[in-house]
Design an enzyme around this catalytic site. Structure first.
Site: not given
Ligand code: GLY
Length: 572
Positions: A381, A401
């Protein structure tokens, strides 16, 4: 529940429950208290100097913070491919200065329409390892392209084409491999080698490239150009969409054109709260971040933390974390699919109840409550913060992710796909890659958004405005909590982003902490209180914060020393 009273010293005790009373109406009076004037300078704080420069370039060209956010998001997609990208999604928290309008742009990925609750289970009902993590079946329908178009068209001043130009340039000219890239590519190396398109772009002869090696992405540049020319249709329709769908389906994925046609961003009311005179504005569901942050701060508002010794202070903060993460597992999911008791979870009276279950002389065992979990990685992220000279603000946390997402690029698109489907609860009680458990509320369903921990946040007092957030998987929310407590203590952004961190997420029932976060003495005291301690080998997170002191009228910004970001303050 019964309030078990503490067993330690009366002189400490008298500070502990200081603030549980007070007119509730006041707690919900969210009137903007920032001074009316505008900041003397603009600030962009992001995880990569090239993305930060893109933001300032767009501000210098007459763009506002929202145009700059488009430029920074798209450039991060190019130069920090492990963290976020147009194959992923995110949450952009916006504050428009002219009318104090605040909104969260939800560009979170959606489950494909052909997805179903048991997508990742075998015929015995067991989770098939890796299926929600690697390859096209792991990928939700990307939201970032739609969000960038939406932000540019609805909130920006400049044409999308201009705001995307720095990213297109970076994709064509290349970016230099840095230490951060090497670390994360090393972490995902095996899977990256397994997909030829991913390896061709991000590896050199199938190996992690040397520092300084230039990674050029002509296919991604073409895809961004299609967006610059055709807006959302440049990604969700036409040649790019055809290649995305073919690439995904040929490799066993389940995307359809209908998925791309139906993807829409959602404008959501941010979660709001109040902590000791600080207004909190943070991410709404499908992020758990805002609700958990407000729950924790509501619990902590009953303590005068600065008057309590470090070990008990840590204990109290950990107990607040434990309770907020328990609720996360139980209640939270996509608000378009499940009823979330937001008002209750963020209400001070609810926090009073949670606080009353805490013992001040002993850790509460998480095993008294439902759920199972395991360790988390937290290297994924990205986050950036922007303040422009009109006082517009953006806090954005974006993701594909896991580092390098699903490590799958549909041929000819340059688009690295997310593996955000792993943020769903593949099976109730079975932990995901971050060790987080979930229940029915976060089960997979067609078109549903997976629950997130991303917590872009504004904090505001009479004379200070903060913009902050961080990547870091399940630890995001507790990092933002610790940053918020630094702000509450009057500390500058350099302290929010650099302070040593500790974390508890209900399960596993252990305090995870950075090497320098807890002294030996504090560790011993916490053990005596009954806490399990789990020292971490490495530091974690990559926070980027901006502070505008509205009365003194100065702007400061800081990037986390753990990452390679930059946070210059400039006048334009
Ligand atoms: N994919 C990390 C999060 O959304 O929390």
């Amino acid at each position: 529940m019964r309030n078990r009273l503490p067993r330690f010293g009366g002189s400490q005790l008298k500070h502990l429950f200081a603030l549980t009373a007070g007119p509730v109406a006041l707690l919900f009076a969210f009137i903007s208290t920032a001074q009316a004037h505008t900041p003397p300078a603009a600030a962009v704080a992001s995880a990569h100097p090239v993305a930060t420069a893109a933001g300032h370039e767009i501000l210098a060209a007459g763009g506002n913070a929202f145009d700059a956010a488009v430029a920074v998001s798209a450039t991060l997609a190019v130069v920090e491919p492990a963290g976020s990208g147009i194959g992923g999604g995110g949450f952009w928290l916006l504050h428009r200065a002219e009318d104090d309008f605040q909104v969260m742009i939800d560009g979170r990925e959606r489950a494909p329409l052909a997805a179903h609750r048991d997508l990742y289970l075998d015929e015995k009902g067991e989770v098939i390892p890796g299926l929600s993590m690697n390859g096209p079946l792991a990928a939700g329908i990307p939201g970032e392209p739609a969000a960038l178009v939406h932000i540019a068209e609805k909130y920006g001043r400049l044409p999308l084409k201009q705001s995307l130009a720095p990213a297109i340039r970076a994709a064509r000219e290349g970016f230099a491999v840095n230490e951060q890239y090497q670390k994360l590519a090393g972490f995902r190396h095996k899977k990256m080698r397994a997909d030829a398109a991913t390896a061709n772009i991000f590896l050199l002869d199938n190996e992690v490239p040397a520092i300084g090696h230039l990674i050029k992405q002509p296919d991604l540049a073409n895809t961004l150009e299609a967006m610059a020319k055709h807006g959302r249709a440049g990604f969700y329709n036409g040649a790019v969409a055809d290649k995305l769908i073919k690439g995904v389906r040929d490799a066993g994925g389940i995307w359809s054109q209908q998925d791309l046609d139906e993807y829409t961003v959602v404008e959501r009311q941010p979660i709001r709260g109040e902590y000791r005179g600080i207004q909190i504005t943070s991410a709404a569901p499908p992020s758990s971040g805002g609700i958990a942050l407000v729950t924790m701060l509501n619990i902590l508002s009953g303590f005068e933390l600065d008057k309590i010794d470090t070990a008990h202070q840590t204990h109290i903060i950990v107990e607040a974390m434990r309770r907020a993460y328990r609720d996360r597992a139980d209640y939270l999911g996509d608000p378009d699919f499940v009823d979330i008791p937001t008002e209750r979870l963020t209400h001070p009276f609810y926090a009073d109840g949670l606080r009353n279950t805490m013992r001040l002389d002993r850790a509460t065992a998480s095993s008294a409550l439902p759920g199972v979990a395991r360790d988390s990685a937290g290297q994924d992220t990205t986050h950036f913060s922007i303040l422009d000279q009109d006082g517009n603000r953006v806090a954005a946390t974006l993701s594909i992710n896991y580092p390098f997402g699903a490590v799958f690029v549909p041929a000819g698109t340059g688009v690295l796909l997310n593996n955000e489907m792993d943020d769903f609860s593949a099976k109730p009680g079975i932990p995901n890659a971050y060790g987080l458990v979930g229940a029915e509320a976060n089960a997979i369903a067609p078109g549903k958004r997976p629950l997130s921990s991303m917590t872009p946040t504004f904090l505001e007092t009479d004379d200070r405005v903060a913009i902050l957030g961080t990547p870091g998987g399940s630890r995001i929310i507790t990092m933002v909590l610790l940053g918020a407590l630094e702000f509450a203590a009057g500390k500058p952004p350099a302290d929010w982003v650099s302070r040593p961190r500790f974390h508890h997420q209900f399960l596993p029932d252990a305090i995870q902490f950075e090497p320098d976060a807890l002294s030996q003495q504090t560790q011993e005291k916490l053990s005596q209180l009954g806490h399990q301690l789990k020292p971490m080998k490495r530091r974690y997170g990559n926070m980027h914060g901006i502070l505008w002191q509205t009365q003194e009228n100065n702007v400061q910004a800081a990037s986390d020393p753990r990452g390679g970001g930059s946070a210059p303050v400039k006048t334009h």
